[in-house]
Design a protein around this motif. Structure first.
Motif, PDB file in Angstrom:
ATOM      1  N   SER A 121       1.040  -1.298   0.122  1.00  0.00           N
ATOM      2  CA  SER A 121      -0.096   0.057   0.006  1.00  0.00           C
ATOM      3  C   SER A 121       0.862   1.232  -0.172  1.00  0.00           C
ATOM      4  O   SER A 121       0.516   2.184  -0.702  1.00  0.00           O
ATOM      5  CB  SER A 121      -0.999   0.084   1.311  1.00  0.00           C
ATOM      6  N   LYS A 122       1.950   1.259   0.728  1.00  0.00           N
ATOM      7  CA  LYS A 122       2.950   2.387   0.674  1.00  0.00           C
ATOM      8  C   LYS A 122       3.508   2.525  -0.492  1.00  0.00           C
ATOM      9  O   LYS A 122       3.843   3.724  -1.252  1.00  0.00           O
ATOM     10  CB  LYS A 122       3.711   2.275   1.789  1.00  0.00           C
ATOM     11  N   ILE A 123       4.038   1.418  -1.173  1.00  0.00           N
ATOM     12  CA  ILE A 123       4.873   1.582  -2.355  1.00  0.00           C
ATOM     13  C   ILE A 123       3.777   2.310  -3.497  1.00  0.00           C
ATOM     14  O   ILE A 123       4.405   3.210  -4.336  1.00  0.00           O
ATOM     15  CB  ILE A 123       5.064   0.096  -2.932  1.00  0.00           C
ATOM     16  N   VAL A 124       2.675   1.662  -3.561  1.00  0.00           N
ATOM     17  CA  VAL A 124       1.693   2.063  -4.545  1.00  0.00           C
ATOM     18  C   VAL A 124       1.216   3.715  -4.225  1.00  0.00           C
ATOM     19  O   VAL A 124       1.242   4.465  -5.208  1.00  0.00           O
ATOM     20  CB  VAL A 124       0.348   1.330  -4.512  1.00  0.00           C
ATOM     21  N   ARG A 125       0.834   3.854  -3.071  1.00  0.00           N
ATOM     22  CA  ARG A 125       0.487   5.388  -2.700  1.00  0.00           C
ATOM     23  C   ARG A 125       1.669   6.173  -2.967  1.00  0.00           C
ATOM     24  O   ARG A 125       1.268   7.344  -3.570  1.00  0.00           O
ATOM     25  CB  ARG A 125       0.311   5.386  -1.211  1.00  0.00           C
ATOM     26  N   ARG A 126       2.996   5.895  -2.825  1.00  0.00           N
ATOM     27  CA  ARG A 126       4.048   6.764  -3.071  1.00  0.00           C
ATOM     28  C   ARG A 126       4.335   7.025  -4.530  1.00  0.00           C
ATOM     29  O   ARG A 126       4.442   8.093  -5.017  1.00  0.00           O
ATOM     30  CB  ARG A 126       5.400   6.169  -2.432  1.00  0.00           C
ATOM     31  N   ALA A 127       4.088   5.981  -5.485  1.00  0.00           N
ATOM     32  CA  ALA A 127       4.111   6.166  -6.782  1.00  0.00           C
ATOM     33  C   ALA A 127       3.131   6.860  -7.377  1.00  0.00           C
ATOM     34  O   ALA A 127       3.573   7.747  -8.005  1.00  0.00           O
ATOM     35  CB  ALA A 127       4.265   4.522  -7.304  1.00  0.00           C
ATOM     36  N   GLU A 128       2.088   6.821  -7.074  1.00  0.00           N
ATOM     37  CA  GLU A 128       0.908   7.658  -7.264  1.00  0.00           C
ATOM     38  C   GLU A 128       0.750   9.146  -6.944  1.00  0.00           C
ATOM     39  O   GLU A 128       0.675   9.802  -7.723  1.00  0.00           O
ATOM     40  CB  GLU A 128      -0.510   7.080  -6.751  1.00  0.00           C
ATOM     41  N   GLU A 129       1.478   9.257  -5.761  1.00  0.00           N
ATOM     42  CA  GLU A 129       1.822  10.703  -5.380  1.00  0.00           C
ATOM     43  C   GLU A 129       2.701  11.391  -6.312  1.00  0.00           C
ATOM     44  O   GLU A 129       2.732  12.694  -6.482  1.00  0.00           O
ATOM     45  CB  GLU A 129       2.037  11.025  -3.817  1.00  0.00           C
ATOM     46  N   LEU A 130       3.487  10.750  -6.801  1.00  0.00           N
ATOM     47  CA  LEU A 130       4.690  11.318  -7.474  1.00  0.00           C
ATOM     48  C   LEU A 130       4.382  11.517  -9.102  1.00  0.00           C
ATOM     49  O   LEU A 130       4.989  12.146  -9.635  1.00  0.00           O
ATOM     50  CB  LEU A 130       6.101  10.430  -7.641  1.00  0.00           C
ATOM     51  N   VAL A 131       3.255  10.814  -9.476  1.00  0.00           N
ATOM     52  CA  VAL A 131       2.830  11.139 -10.964  1.00  0.00           C
ATOM     53  C   VAL A 131       2.752  12.544 -11.213  1.00  0.00           C
ATOM     54  O   VAL A 131       1.937  13.203 -10.615  1.00  0.00           O
ATOM     55  CB  VAL A 131       1.737  10.389 -11.289  1.00  0.00           C
ATOM     56  N   GLY A 132       3.304  12.847 -12.500  1.00  0.00           N
ATOM     57  CA  GLY A 132       3.198  14.245 -12.901  1.00  0.00           C
ATOM     58  C   GLY A 132       4.424  15.207 -12.365  1.00  0.00           C
ATOM     59  O   GLY A 132       4.542  16.236 -12.725  1.00  0.00           O
ATOM     60  N   ARG A 133       5.287  14.623 -11.466  1.00  0.00           N
ATOM     61  CA  ARG A 133       6.247  15.664 -10.947  1.00  0.00           C
ATOM     62  C   ARG A 133       7.598  15.472 -11.902  1.00  0.00           C
ATOM     63  O   ARG A 133       7.725  14.483 -12.486  1.00  0.00           O
ATOM     64  CB  ARG A 133       6.418  15.042  -9.600  1.00  0.00           C
ATOM     65  N   GLU A 134       8.028  16.680 -12.034  1.00  0.00           N
ATOM     66  CA  GLU A 134       9.380  16.821 -12.783  1.00  0.00           C
ATOM     67  C   GLU A 134      10.624  16.271 -11.531  1.00  0.00           C
ATOM     68  O   GLU A 134      10.372  17.077 -10.520  1.00  0.00           O
ATOM     69  CB  GLU A 134       9.697  18.040 -13.191  1.00  0.00           C
ATOM     70  N   MET A 135      11.430  15.549 -11.768  1.00  0.00           N
ATOM     71  CA  MET A 135      12.534  15.255 -10.838  1.00  0.00           C
ATOM     72  C   MET A 135      13.988  15.180 -11.466  1.00  0.00           C
ATOM     73  O   MET A 135      13.963  15.085 -12.803  1.00  0.00           O
ATOM     74  CB  MET A 135      12.351  13.709 -10.325  1.00  0.00           C
ATOM     75  N   PRO A 136      14.911  15.397 -10.519  1.00  0.00           N
ATOM     76  CA  PRO A 136      16.265  15.486 -11.491  1.00  0.00           C
ATOM     77  C   PRO A 136      16.355  14.127 -11.702  1.00  0.00           C
ATOM     78  O   PRO A 136      15.999  12.925 -11.553  1.00  0.00           O
ATOM     79  CB  PRO A 136      17.285  15.608 -10.157  1.00  0.00           C
ATOM     80  N   TYR A 137      17.370  14.023 -12.970  1.00  0.00           N
ATOM     81  CA  TYR A 137      17.788  12.789 -13.774  1.00  0.00           C
ATOM     82  C   TYR A 137      19.163  12.900 -14.117  1.00  0.00           C
ATOM     83  O   TYR A 137      19.570  13.833 -14.378  1.00  0.00           O
ATOM     84  CB  TYR A 137      17.045  12.454 -15.093  1.00  0.00           C
ATOM     85  N   ASN A 138      19.929  11.563 -13.566  1.00  0.00           N
ATOM     86  CA  ASN A 138      21.072  11.413 -13.666  1.00  0.00           C
ATOM     87  C   ASN A 138      21.332  10.058 -14.188  1.00  0.00           C
ATOM     88  O   ASN A 138      21.002   9.386 -13.363  1.00  0.00           O
ATOM     89  CB  ASN A 138      21.998  12.000 -12.785  1.00  0.00           C
TER      90      ASN A 138
END
Length: 165
Positions: free
Chosen positions: A94-111
């Motif tokens: 439940s925590k894995i899926v909730r955290r993933a869903e909360e991040l959708v649409g966010r721009e994040m650093p990539y390297n």
């Protein structure tokens, strides 16, 4: 298990890590249910983009996307790969899926070496950002450099030997 290209959704469980085999790298996503995955995608991770891996190396940002698994996989081979379950206990689903869903649409650093799609999904599942692709590439690079150095040293030794004769 069915085809190596398509798993039935019955076999997939929310929180599963999906490893997608692109031409020269692996793209990673996390299954969130109902045929959908969340993944970190540089702006160039598009279906028709044949140079995605090269452009990804130049990108310093990426977007968290939620897409149909089949749209992310395209025609590539893929598999469930919860490879660190033995050494890093997964967080509650439940925590894995909730955290993933909360991040959708966010721009994040990539390297490529510290914030890539594999780091992203590993942190969601295990709470630890890690990438075996990076570790293996560094090891291969080190082995490659050592191999080149050994060949140069051997060549120099042979030249000296021939000069003395």
């Amino acid at each position: 298990m069915g085809s190596p290209y398509l798993l039935s959704q019955v076999e997939l469980k929310p929180g599963d890590l999906i490893e997608i085999f692109r031409s020269c790298y692996q793209h990673w996503a996390i299954y969130v249910g109902d045929g959908k995955v969340v993944h970190l995608a540089p702006p160039c991770e598009h279906p028709m983009d044949g140079v995605a891996s090269v452009l990804a190396a130049l990108s310093d940002r990426a977007y968290v996307k939620k897409d149909w698994l089949e749209d992310v996989v395209r025609k590539d081979r893929y598999r469930v790969n919860n490879k660190h379950d033995e050494t890093h206990p997964p967080l509650p689903i439940s925590k894995i899926v909730r955290r993933a869903e909360e991040l959708v649409g966010r721009e994040m650093p990539y390297n490529l070496t510290s914030h890539n799609c594999e780091h992203f999904v590993m942190e969601l599942r295990y709470g630890v950002a890690m990438s075996d692709q990076v570790t293996e590439a560094i090891a291969m690079g080190t082995v490659g450099v050592m191999g080149v150095a050994a060949a140069v040293i051997r060549s120099m030794a042979q030249r000296r030997k021939h000069r003395k004769e």
